[in-house]
Design a protein around this motif. Structure first.
Motif, PDB file in Angstrom:
ATOM      1  N   PHE A 250      13.956  67.345 -30.964  1.00 53.48           N
ATOM      2  CA  PHE A 250      15.465  67.119 -30.617  1.00 53.48           C
ATOM      3  C   PHE A 250      15.421  66.480 -28.951  1.00 53.48           C
ATOM      4  CE2 PHE A 250      15.480  70.790 -33.463  1.00 53.48           C
ATOM      5  CZ  PHE A 250      16.865  70.802 -33.962  1.00 53.48           C
ATOM      6  N   ASP A 251      16.234  65.566 -28.712  1.00 51.84           N
ATOM      7  CA  ASP A 251      15.872  64.629 -27.246  1.00 51.84           C
ATOM      8  C   ASP A 251      17.127  65.286 -26.735  1.00 51.84           C
ATOM      9  OD1 ASP A 251      13.851  63.370 -28.563  1.00 51.84           O
ATOM     10  OD2 ASP A 251      14.972  61.555 -28.774  1.00 51.84           O
ATOM     11  N   VAL A 252      16.705  65.923 -25.319  1.00 55.46           N
ATOM     12  CA  VAL A 252      17.892  66.259 -24.672  1.00 55.46           C
ATOM     13  C   VAL A 252      17.993  65.426 -23.588  1.00 55.46           C
ATOM     14  CG1 VAL A 252      18.587  68.360 -23.248  1.00 55.46           C
ATOM     15  CG2 VAL A 252      17.301  68.832 -25.282  1.00 55.46           C
ATOM     16  N   ASN A 253      19.376  64.805 -23.369  1.00 54.31           N
ATOM     17  CA  ASN A 253      19.440  63.972 -22.028  1.00 54.31           C
ATOM     18  C   ASN A 253      20.146  64.894 -21.168  1.00 54.31           C
ATOM     19  OD1 ASN A 253      18.680  61.537 -23.210  1.00 54.31           O
ATOM     20  ND2 ASN A 253      20.607  61.540 -24.553  1.00 54.31           N
ATOM     21  N   LEU A 254      19.381  65.182 -19.913  1.00 55.70           N
ATOM     22  CA  LEU A 254      19.997  66.275 -19.024  1.00 55.70           C
ATOM     23  C   LEU A 254      20.283  65.459 -17.715  1.00 55.70           C
ATOM     24  CD1 LEU A 254      20.091  69.295 -18.770  1.00 55.70           C
ATOM     25  CD2 LEU A 254      17.837  69.110 -18.194  1.00 55.70           C
ATOM     26  N   HIS A 255      21.491  66.056 -17.285  1.00 55.00           N
ATOM     27  CA  HIS A 255      22.056  65.501 -15.676  1.00 55.00           C
ATOM     28  C   HIS A 255      22.484  66.908 -14.922  1.00 55.00           C
ATOM     29  CE1 HIS A 255      23.655  63.383 -12.546  1.00 55.00           C
ATOM     30  NE2 HIS A 255      24.613  64.191 -12.760  1.00 55.00           N
ATOM     31  N   ILE A 256      21.777  67.056 -13.895  1.00 56.30           N
ATOM     32  CA  ILE A 256      21.596  68.435 -12.820  1.00 56.30           C
ATOM     33  C   ILE A 256      22.453  68.056 -11.772  1.00 56.30           C
ATOM     34  CG2 ILE A 256      20.611  70.334 -11.994  1.00 56.30           C
ATOM     35  CD1 ILE A 256      18.394  69.837 -14.199  1.00 56.30           C
ATOM     36  N   GLU A 257      23.209  68.505 -11.388  1.00 59.25           N
ATOM     37  CA  GLU A 257      23.817  68.305  -9.860  1.00 59.25           C
ATOM     38  C   GLU A 257      23.859  69.691  -9.260  1.00 59.25           C
ATOM     39  OE1 GLU A 257      26.190  65.829  -8.549  1.00 59.25           O
ATOM     40  OE2 GLU A 257      25.680  64.078  -9.929  1.00 59.25           O
ATOM     41  N   ALA A 258      23.538  69.790  -8.135  1.00 59.10           N
ATOM     42  CA  ALA A 258      23.578  71.092  -7.356  1.00 59.10           C
ATOM     43  C   ALA A 258      23.427  70.690  -5.872  1.00 59.10           C
ATOM     44  CB  ALA A 258      22.230  71.814  -7.641  1.00 59.10           C
ATOM     45  N   ASP A 259      24.221  71.677  -5.146  1.00 61.34           N
ATOM     46  CA  ASP A 259      24.118  71.707  -3.702  1.00 61.34           C
ATOM     47  C   ASP A 259      23.044  72.807  -3.161  1.00 61.34           C
ATOM     48  OD1 ASP A 259      26.095  69.842  -3.602  1.00 61.34           O
ATOM     49  OD2 ASP A 259      27.672  71.378  -3.546  1.00 61.34           O
ATOM     50  N   VAL A 260      22.127  72.063  -2.203  1.00 64.92           N
ATOM     51  CA  VAL A 260      20.950  72.932  -1.663  1.00 64.92           C
ATOM     52  C   VAL A 260      21.358  73.316  -0.191  1.00 64.92           C
ATOM     53  CG1 VAL A 260      18.748  73.269  -1.359  1.00 64.92           C
ATOM     54  CG2 VAL A 260      19.379  71.931  -3.401  1.00 64.92           C
ATOM     55  N   SER A 261      21.405  74.807   0.000  1.00 61.77           N
ATOM     56  CA  SER A 261      21.932  74.868   1.486  1.00 61.77           C
ATOM     57  C   SER A 261      20.300  75.238   2.086  1.00 61.77           C
ATOM     58  CB  SER A 261      22.485  76.262   1.559  1.00 61.77           C
ATOM     59  OG  SER A 261      23.683  76.090   1.188  1.00 61.77           O
ATOM     60  N   MET A 262      20.073  74.094   3.144  1.00 60.26           N
ATOM     61  CA  MET A 262      18.796  74.329   3.616  1.00 60.26           C
ATOM     62  C   MET A 262      18.646  74.071   5.238  1.00 60.26           C
ATOM     63  SD  MET A 262      16.991  70.888   1.900  1.00 60.26           S
ATOM     64  CE  MET A 262      15.573  71.255   2.457  1.00 60.26           C
ATOM     65  N   ILE A 263      17.563  74.241   5.724  1.00 55.38           N
ATOM     66  CA  ILE A 263      17.350  73.810   7.326  1.00 55.38           C
ATOM     67  C   ILE A 263      17.211  72.478   7.649  1.00 55.38           C
ATOM     68  CG2 ILE A 263      15.950  74.527   9.343  1.00 55.38           C
ATOM     69  CD1 ILE A 263      15.243  77.192   8.159  1.00 55.38           C
ATOM     70  N   ASP A 264      17.733  71.747   8.341  1.00 54.97           N
ATOM     71  CA  ASP A 264      17.638  70.659   8.824  1.00 54.97           C
ATOM     72  C   ASP A 264      16.514  70.407   9.579  1.00 54.97           C
ATOM     73  OD1 ASP A 264      17.911  68.062  10.858  1.00 54.97           O
ATOM     74  OD2 ASP A 264      19.637  67.894   9.817  1.00 54.97           O
ATOM     75  N   SER A 265      15.443  69.324   9.078  1.00 53.74           N
ATOM     76  CA  SER A 265      13.966  69.702   9.512  1.00 53.74           C
ATOM     77  C   SER A 265      13.999  69.068  11.069  1.00 53.74           C
ATOM     78  CB  SER A 265      13.240  68.574   8.753  1.00 53.74           C
ATOM     79  OG  SER A 265      13.594  67.379   8.827  1.00 53.74           O
ATOM     80  N   ARG A 266      15.028  68.263  11.586  1.00 50.57           N
ATOM     81  CA  ARG A 266      15.093  68.103  13.025  1.00 50.57           C
ATOM     82  C   ARG A 266      15.804  69.079  14.006  1.00 50.57           C
ATOM     83  NH1 ARG A 266      15.887  61.592  12.700  1.00 50.57           N
ATOM     84  NH2 ARG A 266      13.933  61.174  11.750  1.00 50.57           N
ATOM     85  N   SER A 267      17.232  69.216  13.643  1.00 47.07           N
ATOM     86  CA  SER A 267      18.072  70.276  14.514  1.00 47.07           C
ATOM     87  C   SER A 267      17.723  71.581  14.115  1.00 47.07           C
ATOM     88  CB  SER A 267      19.259  69.826  14.301  1.00 47.07           C
ATOM     89  OG  SER A 267      19.795  70.335  12.924  1.00 47.07           O
TER      90      SER A 267
ATOM     91  N   PRO B  68      21.718  74.902   9.692  1.00 47.09           N
ATOM     92  CA  PRO B  68      22.204  74.637   7.872  1.00 47.09           C
ATOM     93  C   PRO B  68      22.667  73.527   7.749  1.00 47.09           C
ATOM     94  CG  PRO B  68      22.719  76.778   9.219  1.00 47.09           C
ATOM     95  CD  PRO B  68      22.415  75.749  10.271  1.00 47.09           C
ATOM     96  N   VAL B  69      22.029  72.983   6.511  1.00 47.25           N
ATOM     97  CA  VAL B  69      22.880  71.645   6.038  1.00 47.25           C
ATOM     98  C   VAL B  69      22.869  71.700   4.507  1.00 47.25           C
ATOM     99  CG1 VAL B  69      22.074  69.976   7.680  1.00 47.25           C
ATOM    100  CG2 VAL B  69      20.473  70.336   5.911  1.00 47.25           C
ATOM    101  N   ILE B  70      23.731  70.934   3.791  1.00 48.09           N
ATOM    102  CA  ILE B  70      23.890  70.903   2.545  1.00 48.09           C
ATOM    103  C   ILE B  70      23.013  69.640   1.974  1.00 48.09           C
ATOM    104  CG2 ILE B  70      25.283  70.941   0.567  1.00 48.09           C
ATOM    105  CD1 ILE B  70      25.591  73.495   1.906  1.00 48.09           C
ATOM    106  N   TYR B  71      22.352  69.835   1.299  1.00 50.47           N
ATOM    107  CA  TYR B  71      21.512  68.554   0.434  1.00 50.47           C
ATOM    108  C   TYR B  71      22.017  68.607  -1.128  1.00 50.47           C
ATOM    109  CZ  TYR B  71      17.722  65.640  -1.878  1.00 50.47           C
ATOM    110  OH  TYR B  71      17.240  64.784  -2.533  1.00 50.47           O
ATOM    111  N   PRO B  72      22.654  67.344  -1.300  1.00 49.92           N
ATOM    112  CA  PRO B  72      23.142  67.131  -2.559  1.00 49.92           C
ATOM    113  C   PRO B  72      22.140  66.749  -3.722  1.00 49.92           C
ATOM    114  CG  PRO B  72      23.739  65.255  -1.160  1.00 49.92           C
ATOM    115  CD  PRO B  72      23.157  66.373  -0.176  1.00 49.92           C
ATOM    116  N   LEU B  73      21.954  67.709  -4.572  1.00 45.08           N
ATOM    117  CA  LEU B  73      20.668  67.236  -5.531  1.00 45.08           C
ATOM    118  C   LEU B  73      21.008  66.824  -6.692  1.00 45.08           C
ATOM    119  CD1 LEU B  73      17.630  67.627  -5.866  1.00 45.08           C
ATOM    120  CD2 LEU B  73      18.100  69.874  -6.971  1.00 45.08           C
ATOM    121  N   SER B  74      20.903  65.801  -7.303  1.00 50.04           N
ATOM    122  CA  SER B  74      21.006  64.929  -8.504  1.00 50.04           C
ATOM    123  C   SER B  74      19.836  64.618  -9.252  1.00 50.04           C
ATOM    124  CB  SER B  74      21.949  63.544  -8.382  1.00 50.04           C
ATOM    125  OG  SER B  74      22.284  63.144  -9.396  1.00 50.04           O
TER     126      SER B  74
END
Length: 175
Positions: free
Chosen positions: A52-69, A72-78
């Motif tokens: 079984f071959d699973v072609n997978l696409h994942i999209e998420a928003d990651v709330s994390m700390i901005d490394s400079r400032s 809180p920022v949102i990192y769009p994960l794809s």
């Protein structure tokens, strides 16, 4: 995100397509990650023989700390991947260590552990939305260059090598 193999075998001639929004708790224990939300998983499953071959696409928003400032920022994960589930493999010990996308399967395909792992692996360790350098880093006289060409434009020629520069210019005009 679980399907039995008998359920998937019904789609032998065409792909089984899925699209789900899921909520995962306790994905990672990193302190700089607040929350992972809006996880959308889509793809299709193709069946052939015992594979079984699973072609997978994942999209998420990651709330994390901005490394400079530190804000809180949102990192769009794809993430795009192809995961292979094979019935002929009986355990993880038979799988070559270099093939992380190959999984043994007995009665059902469960994508949740794979989705968790892919999200953890693809979250960057450092992320910033800030274009400027931090003020506390003592970088007052620094210049940020975008490419090698810009760096070459700004670099002065050493006076001892000035005569050699004329050789480069004459070679360019001969072409």
């Amino acid at each position: 995100m679980k399907w039995s193999l008998s359920q998937l075998r019904k789609f032998k001639d065409n792909a089984f397509t899925f699209n789900q929004n899921i909520q995962l708790e306790d994905v990672t224990d990193r302190r700089d990650i607040f929350h992972i939300h809006d996880i959308e998983i889509s793809g299709d499953i193709l069946h052939s023989n015992r594979r079984f071959d699973v072609n997978l696409h994942i999209e998420a928003d990651v709330s994390m700390i901005d490394s400079r400032s530190g804000e809180p920022v949102i990192y769009p994960l794809s993430i795009d991947t192809v995961e292979i589930f094979d019935e002929s493999i009986e355990s993880d010990s038979e799988i070559d260590e270099q093939d992380d996308n190959l999984h043994p399967v007995l009665h059902e395909i469960d994508l949740e552990p794979i989705v968790r792992e892919l999200i953890i692996v693809n979250i960057p360790n450092v992320y910033t939305e800030s274009e400027s350098l931090p003020s506390s880093s003592n970088t007052d006289n620094w210049k940020v260059f975008g490419s090698e060409e810009e760096l070459e434009k700004e670099r002065p020629v050493d006076p001892r090598l000035q005569k050699l520069q004329s050789l480069f210019n004459s070679d360019e005009t001969e072409d």
